[in-house]
Scaffold this motif. Structure first.
Motif, PDB file in Angstrom:
ATOM      1  N   HIS A   1      -1.023   2.944   3.730  1.00 18.62           N
ATOM      2  CA  HIS A   1      -1.700   1.649   3.746  1.00 18.62           C
ATOM      3  C   HIS A   1      -3.212   1.873   3.664  1.00 18.62           C
ATOM      4  N   PRO A   2      -3.703   2.186   2.478  1.00 19.27           N
ATOM      5  CA  PRO A   2      -5.126   2.532   2.344  1.00 19.27           C
ATOM      6  C   PRO A   2      -6.078   1.390   2.663  1.00 19.27           C
ATOM      7  N   ARG A   3      -5.591   0.167   2.724  1.00 19.72           N
ATOM      8  CA  ARG A   3      -6.469  -0.959   3.059  1.00 19.72           C
ATOM      9  C   ARG A   3      -6.683  -1.086   4.571  1.00 19.72           C
ATOM     10  N   VAL A   4      -5.948  -0.290   5.350  1.00 19.96           N
ATOM     11  CA  VAL A   4      -6.100  -0.296   6.809  1.00 19.96           C
ATOM     12  C   VAL A   4      -7.083   0.799   7.205  1.00 19.96           C
ATOM     13  N   ARG A   5      -8.044   0.490   8.038  1.00 18.87           N
ATOM     14  CA  ARG A   5      -9.012   1.478   8.527  1.00 18.87           C
ATOM     15  C   ARG A   5      -8.446   2.115   9.797  1.00 18.87           C
TER      16      ARG A   5
ATOM     17  N   GLY B   1       1.098  -6.761   5.902  1.00 18.57           N
ATOM     18  CA  GLY B   1      -0.246  -7.084   5.436  1.00 18.57           C
ATOM     19  C   GLY B   1      -1.177  -7.574   6.513  1.00 18.57           C
TER      20      GLY B   1
ATOM     21  N   ASP C   1      -4.521  -5.346   6.907  1.00 17.23           N
ATOM     22  CA  ASP C   1      -5.394  -5.132   5.756  1.00 17.23           C
ATOM     23  C   ASP C   1      -6.838  -5.486   6.102  1.00 17.23           C
ATOM     24  N   GLY C   2      -7.736  -4.553   5.822  1.00 15.75           N
ATOM     25  CA  GLY C   2      -9.153  -4.775   6.088  1.00 15.75           C
ATOM     26  C   GLY C   2      -9.532  -4.650   7.546  1.00 15.75           C
ATOM     27  N   ARG C   3      -8.588  -4.293   8.391  1.00 14.81           N
ATOM     28  CA  ARG C   3      -8.856  -4.194   9.828  1.00 14.81           C
ATOM     29  C   ARG C   3      -8.879  -2.732  10.286  1.00 14.81           C
TER      30      ARG C   3
END
Length: 324
Positions: A141-145, A120, A123-125
């Motif tokens: 991990h769709p929350r990772v850019r 985690g 996430d968001g990074r």
């Protein structure tokens, strides 16, 4: 602070070069620069025992991951063919998460990003990884850019590096951040490597090119474009060469290449320019002309859009410095 405690996390089938680029670079910084706050690098792994790396060589762990406690200066997770098993190991991931909370910096090399993502920590990074595994990381991990282009990315205190030897670029960046550019230059010279490729320099397209398109017509046109970037490569001209309508050509390229013809041509021309900048002393106008750009300014705009830096800076970063 008496030392900077740098911990590299290894595991079964980790990539030895991911680990060695970091530890060797830090050891050279200590030996060459004699910094007031030296590095203490250590390899931590489950159980603290030996690990068989992906190459088949055995590396002795120095720290038990389970018993290791902070504070740490930097936690670096290596990549390797065993990364999927490592990312699926709840205990290993849990200890990485625990130690990350006690570290000033957190980083991964290559597919080690998969372990950070499982914890985690991405996430968001914005993050990068080896180009071959970027799509897999993004899907899981769709929350990772995920950005597969740069050599390394810094997002606040979290760093992710691309494939394997980008660990060296990351380590040089750490050395410059901690001790200044001169020591980083000295280490780069002694390692006989380029002085720190910019982090936003793309993973070189000559190595990261996708497989040839399966469609025969598109494959022939791609070969023509890459071999003749200075020719008329407008969509109308390419469609006429292929014997199809421009609309059908756009549909084929979008399906088999993922880009419209004009966007693919611009990318191919920019990548050709990058190779000329690295391998020749042609002036910018000459590079632009040879790659099909109307002017040096058109080349600059395309280059910044693709690589994030001007072509002049790209060339300067690749030019070896004369040892003192």
């Amino acid at each position: 602070m008496g030392e900077r405690f740098m911990v590299v996390v290894g595991y079964a089938s980790a990539e030895l070069l991911d680990i060695a680029c970091v530890t060797t670079g830090l050891a050279m910084a200590n030996g060459i620069g004699d910094p007031a706050v030296p590095y203490r690098a250590s390899v931590a792994c489950p159980g603290g025992g030996p690990i068989v790396c992906g190459s088949g060589l055995t590396l002795m762990g120095q720290q038990s991951l389970e018993r290791l406690v902070g504070p740490l200066d930097t936690l670096i997770v290596s990549g390797g063919v065993g990364f999927e098993q490592a990312a699926a190991d709840a205990r290993l991931v849990g200890h990485v998460r625990r130690l990350a909370a006690e570290s000033r910096r957190v980083a991964s090399v290559c597919t080690g990003a998969g372990v950070l993502a499982a914890a985690g920590l991405l996430d968001g990074r914005r993050a990068t990884t080896h180009w071959r595994f970027a799509d897999r990381l993004a899907a899981r991990h769709p929350r990772v850019r995920v950005d597969p282009a740069p050599i390394y990315i810094r997002d606040e205190h979290v760093y992710t590096a691309a494939g394997i030897t980008s660990a060296l670029d990351l380590t040089l960046a750490f050395i410059e951040e901690d001790h200044g550019p001169e020591l980083a230059r000295q280490v780069a010279r002694d390692l006989v490597t380029y002085l720190q490729r910019p982090g936003n320099q793309a993973q070189m397209s000559v190595f990261t090119a996708a497989p040839p398109p399966r469609d025969d017509l598109v494959r022939e046109l791609v070969a023509h474009i890459t071999a003749h970037p200075d020719h008329d490569l407008g969509t109308v001209a390419l469609a006429a060469r292929a014997g199809v309508t421009p609309r059908h050509l756009t549909r084929l390229f979008t399906e088999h290449v993922g880009l419209a013809p004009a966007r693919f041509v611009r990318r191919a021309r920019t990548e050709a320019a990058a190779q000329l900048l690295a391998s020749t002393t042609l002036p910018m106008a000459g590079v632009a002309a040879r790659c099909g750009f109307g002017s040096a300014e058109a080349l600059r705009q395309a280059f910044v859009g693709r690589y994030g830096i001007p072509p002049s800076r790209y060339r300067a970063a690749l030019r070896p410095r004369t040892p003192r």
